[in-house]
Design a protein around this motif. Structure first.
Motif, PDB file in Angstrom:
ATOM      1  N   TRP A   1       0.814  -1.206   0.000  1.00 29.91           N
ATOM      2  CA  TRP A   1       0.000   0.000   0.000  1.00 29.91           C
ATOM      3  C   TRP A   1       0.855   1.266   0.000  1.00 29.91           C
ATOM      4  CZ3 TRP A   1      -4.535   0.516  -1.775  1.00 29.91           C
ATOM      5  CH2 TRP A   1      -5.428  -0.544  -1.723  1.00 29.91           C
TER       6      TRP A   1
ATOM      7  N   VAL B   1       2.017   1.696  -3.561  1.00 32.04           N
ATOM      8  CA  VAL B   1       0.940   2.185  -4.431  1.00 32.04           C
ATOM      9  C   VAL B   1       0.701   3.672  -4.181  1.00 32.04           C
ATOM     10  CG1 VAL B   1      -1.551   2.028  -4.851  1.00 32.04           C
ATOM     11  CG2 VAL B   1      -0.165  -0.051  -4.717  1.00 32.04           C
ATOM     12  N   LEU B   2       0.623   4.077  -2.923  1.00 28.47           N
ATOM     13  CA  LEU B   2       0.377   5.479  -2.604  1.00 28.47           C
ATOM     14  C   LEU B   2       1.529   6.376  -3.051  1.00 28.47           C
ATOM     15  CD1 LEU B   2      -1.290   5.168   0.919  1.00 28.47           C
ATOM     16  CD2 LEU B   2      -2.381   5.674  -1.270  1.00 28.47           C
TER      17      LEU B   2
ATOM     18  N   SER C   1       3.495   5.769  -5.582  1.00 23.26           N
ATOM     19  CA  SER C   1       3.426   5.841  -7.046  1.00 23.26           C
ATOM     20  C   SER C   1       2.388   6.869  -7.478  1.00 23.26           C
ATOM     21  CB  SER C   1       3.077   4.473  -7.633  1.00 23.26           C
ATOM     22  OG  SER C   1       4.078   3.536  -7.326  1.00 23.26           O
ATOM     23  N   VAL C   2       1.215   6.830  -6.846  1.00 28.43           N
ATOM     24  CA  VAL C   2       0.166   7.801  -7.180  1.00 28.43           C
ATOM     25  C   VAL C   2       0.646   9.211  -6.859  1.00 28.43           C
ATOM     26  CG1 VAL C   2      -2.163   8.583  -6.565  1.00 28.43           C
ATOM     27  CG2 VAL C   2      -1.715   6.150  -6.937  1.00 28.43           C
ATOM     28  N   LEU C   3       1.280   9.387  -5.712  1.00 25.83           N
ATOM     29  CA  LEU C   3       1.790  10.693  -5.330  1.00 25.83           C
ATOM     30  C   LEU C   3       2.853  11.179  -6.324  1.00 25.83           C
ATOM     31  CD1 LEU C   3       1.787  12.937  -3.155  1.00 25.83           C
ATOM     32  CD2 LEU C   3       3.677  11.708  -2.079  1.00 25.83           C
TER      33      LEU C   3
ATOM     34  N   PHE D   1       3.020  10.411  -9.514  1.00 22.45           N
ATOM     35  CA  PHE D   1       2.325  10.827 -10.735  1.00 22.45           C
ATOM     36  C   PHE D   1       1.659  12.189 -10.544  1.00 22.45           C
ATOM     37  CE2 PHE D   1       2.237   6.270 -12.071  1.00 22.45           C
ATOM     38  CZ  PHE D   1       2.951   6.452 -13.244  1.00 22.45           C
ATOM     39  N   VAL D   2       1.050  12.437  -9.379  1.00 20.76           N
ATOM     40  CA  VAL D   2       0.401  13.724  -9.125  1.00 20.76           C
ATOM     41  C   VAL D   2       1.445  14.849  -9.109  1.00 20.76           C
ATOM     42  CG1 VAL D   2      -0.842  15.067  -7.372  1.00 20.76           C
ATOM     43  CG2 VAL D   2      -1.564  12.734  -7.917  1.00 20.76           C
TER      44      VAL D   2
END
Length: 142
Positions: free
Chosen positions: A123, A126-127, A129-131, A133-134
């Protein structure tokens, strides 16, 4: 000067690939007066020996003595090195045992923690990676 004389006087041609299959041509340069001989009849190893012209110049008896001295010096150096290695290993055997036991314990603890915390690690990955990208999108946008 002297460096130029050395550089120009010692140019040897390397053996062809059919005779010397190594990629580094520097190991395939024959040295004048030195020849290679099989170490044993069915061996794939070779050793250095005197070339025919050197034997003819100094005589067979002297060449045999020179080759014997060189072979025994190599044998003595090898025996001394192996004996030193064996002695060093015997002296540090307790250290090897401690390192092996600690490596096993640390590896076992790591595997247990990984088993218990793998969900948290996934987790977080994943978080992050999303951060990433943002943040990357924001930086590209401005």
């Amino acid at each position: 000067g002297f460096a130029t004389v050395l550089r120009n006087s010692f140019n040897f041609t390397a053996l062809p690939k059919s005779v010397c299959p190594y990629d580094d041509a520097g190991v395939c340069v024959p040295f004048p007066g030195v020849d290679t001989q099989d170490l044993a009849a069915d061996s794939s190893y070779c050793t250095f020996g005197m070339a025919g012209e050197v034997v003819a110049a100094v005589g067979a008896a002297a060449a045999e003595v020179f080759e014997g001295v060189g072979g025994s010096a190599f044998k003595n150096a090898t025996e001394a090195s192996f004996g030193k290695w064996a002695g060093d290993f015997a002296q540090s055997l307790d250290t090897f045992i401690v390192v092996c036991v600690l490596s096993f314990v640390i590896g076992l603890v790591f595997l247990v923690l990984l088993r218990l915390l793998v969900g948290v690690c996934v987790w977080i990955a994943v978080l992050l990676s999303v951060l990433a990208f943002v943040v990357g999108g924001y930086l590209v946008f401005i």
